[in-house]
Scaffold this active site. Structure first.
Site, PDB file in Angstrom:
ATOM      1  N   PRO A   2       0.840  -1.204   0.000  1.00 27.97           N
ATOM      2  CA  PRO A   2       0.000   0.000   0.000  1.00 27.97           C
ATOM      3  C   PRO A   2       0.874   1.253   0.000  1.00 27.97           C
ATOM      4  O   PRO A   2       1.770   1.391   0.819  1.00 27.97           O
ATOM      5  CB  PRO A   2      -0.788  -0.103   1.307  1.00 27.97           C
ATOM      6  CG  PRO A   2      -0.587  -1.485   1.820  1.00 27.97           C
ATOM      7  CD  PRO A   2       0.699  -1.975   1.218  1.00 27.97           C
ATOM      8  N   GLU A   3       0.644   2.120  -0.954  1.00 24.58           N
ATOM      9  CA  GLU A   3       1.356   3.395  -0.986  1.00 24.58           C
ATOM     10  C   GLU A   3       0.398   4.483  -0.508  1.00 24.58           C
ATOM     11  O   GLU A   3      -0.752   4.214  -0.174  1.00 24.58           O
ATOM     12  CB  GLU A   3       1.853   3.667  -2.406  1.00 24.58           C
ATOM     13  CG  GLU A   3       2.968   2.719  -2.800  1.00 24.58           C
ATOM     14  CD  GLU A   3       4.306   3.447  -3.048  1.00 24.58           C
ATOM     15  OE1 GLU A   3       4.407   4.658  -2.795  1.00 24.58           O
ATOM     16  OE2 GLU A   3       5.248   2.781  -3.487  1.00 24.58           O
ATOM     17  N   LYS A  58       2.319   6.788   6.209  1.00 27.89           N
ATOM     18  CA  LYS A  58       1.526   5.591   5.919  1.00 27.89           C
ATOM     19  C   LYS A  58       0.866   5.038   7.183  1.00 27.89           C
ATOM     20  O   LYS A  58       0.404   3.902   7.205  1.00 27.89           O
ATOM     21  CB  LYS A  58       2.408   4.531   5.268  1.00 27.89           C
ATOM     22  CG  LYS A  58       2.848   4.932   3.871  1.00 27.89           C
ATOM     23  CD  LYS A  58       3.498   3.759   3.200  1.00 27.89           C
ATOM     24  CE  LYS A  58       4.229   4.184   1.943  1.00 27.89           C
ATOM     25  NZ  LYS A  58       5.002   3.062   1.404  1.00 27.89           N
ATOM     26  N   ARG A 250      16.306  -1.922  -2.088  1.00 29.32           N
ATOM     27  CA  ARG A 250      15.033  -1.862  -2.822  1.00 29.32           C
ATOM     28  C   ARG A 250      15.295  -1.693  -4.317  1.00 29.32           C
ATOM     29  O   ARG A 250      16.262  -1.056  -4.711  1.00 29.32           O
ATOM     30  CB  ARG A 250      14.190  -0.667  -2.335  1.00 29.32           C
ATOM     31  CG  ARG A 250      13.898  -0.646  -0.836  1.00 29.32           C
ATOM     32  CD  ARG A 250      12.975  -1.762  -0.386  1.00 29.32           C
ATOM     33  NE  ARG A 250      11.695  -1.779  -1.074  1.00 29.32           N
ATOM     34  CZ  ARG A 250      10.631  -1.060  -0.702  1.00 29.32           C
ATOM     35  NH1 ARG A 250      10.697  -0.295   0.369  1.00 29.32           N
ATOM     36  NH2 ARG A 250       9.495  -1.126  -1.369  1.00 29.32           N
TER      37      ARG A 250
END
Ligand SMILES: [Zn+2]
Length: 261
Positions: A2-3, A58, A250
């Site tokens: 989820p961004e 977030k 990443r």
């Protein structure tokens, strides 16, 4: 994962279902989540009214009328399932918030990496968070000051939540592509002109128009993004081929042809 847009949507759904309502119970089902929500914390939330639901980075903050705050983070793939408490439990429900009106809000997460905890009034378990990616006051001056002492490349620096809150791997890659910036350049060396372009690019990639999956699919196949997850495919702006490199553990996707800034 989820961004920011997904977390924002989740917080709104939660607010719609729970605002002004009273909590009947909060419980962590999975052992990993139980470690962060003690029985005393569960008890402290019981019978309290949900006054406000807010997204910060977030994190989702559920403010209670006691002044305490339930803090939720979805991590890699958490989400809310909202329905009646009488319905069968979701197979991957890891924590439950049950409301006095019979609504059950389940935190579902196949991998059980999400977290829910309770911050007592006046306390905060949140890490240091920078300005929100969606904050109108995010500008080149702010970014320049935030990046000035960073000793890493601009891509990992932008992933740092103390620089910009809420921006994750996908949208950092997309914004750097839009701004034609090389993700490998040192963060501290980015000029104000480049950072101004970057701020505009961040706004663009987070706008609902840019995110509409249909935008590219009409002419360019099924890809939803310009560079993210497009290794080996043609750049949409130049003759380049999208590359994948690893930065700070990443994946970074970028076009070496046009991301030269
Ligand atoms: Zn290109």
């Amino acid at each position: 994962m989820p961004e920011l847009p997904e977390v924002e949507r989740a917080a709104r759904r939660l607010g719609k279902a729970a605002l002004g309502k009273t909590i009947a119970s909060v419980k962590a089902i999975h052992p990993a989540l139980r470690r962060k929500l003690s029985p005393a914390q569960s008890r402290a939330a019981r019978g309290k009214r949900i006054d406000r639901v807010e997204r910060r980075g977030k994190h989702q903050l559920i403010h209670l009328d006691s002044g305490d705050t339930l803090v939720v983070h979805f991590r890699m793939n958490g989400d809310w399932e909202i329905g009646p408490a009488s319905a069968p439990l979701e197979p991957f429900a890891r924590a439950l918030i049950e409301l006095a009106d019979g609504t059950r809000i389940s935190l579902v997460d196949r991998r059980a990496l999400s977290s829910i905890t309770l911050d007592k009034k006046g306390a905060s378990s949140l890490p240091k968070l920078g300005r929100e990616a969606s904050d109108p006051s995010l500008d080149a001056d702010y970014l320049s000051a935030a990046l000035e002492r960073k000793k890493v490349a601009i891509k990992p620096a932008l992933m740092d939540q103390s620089v910009i809150a809420g921006l994750g791997n996908i949208y950092v890659a997309e914004a750097l592509w839009e701004a034609e910036l090389d993700p490998r350049r040192p963060a501290a060396k980015a000029t104000k002109v480049k950072l101004t372009r970057l701020v505009e690019a961040i706004r663009l990639v987070l706008s609902p128009k840019r995110r509409r999956p249909g935008r590219y699919t009409e002419t360019r196949g099924v890809d939803r993004f310009a560079v993210y997850d497009r290794e080996g495919k043609a750049c949409r702006r130049c003759d380049g081929i999208i590359e994948r490199i690893v930065q700070a553990g990443r994946s970074t996707y970028f076009c070496p042809g046009c991301q030269r800034g």
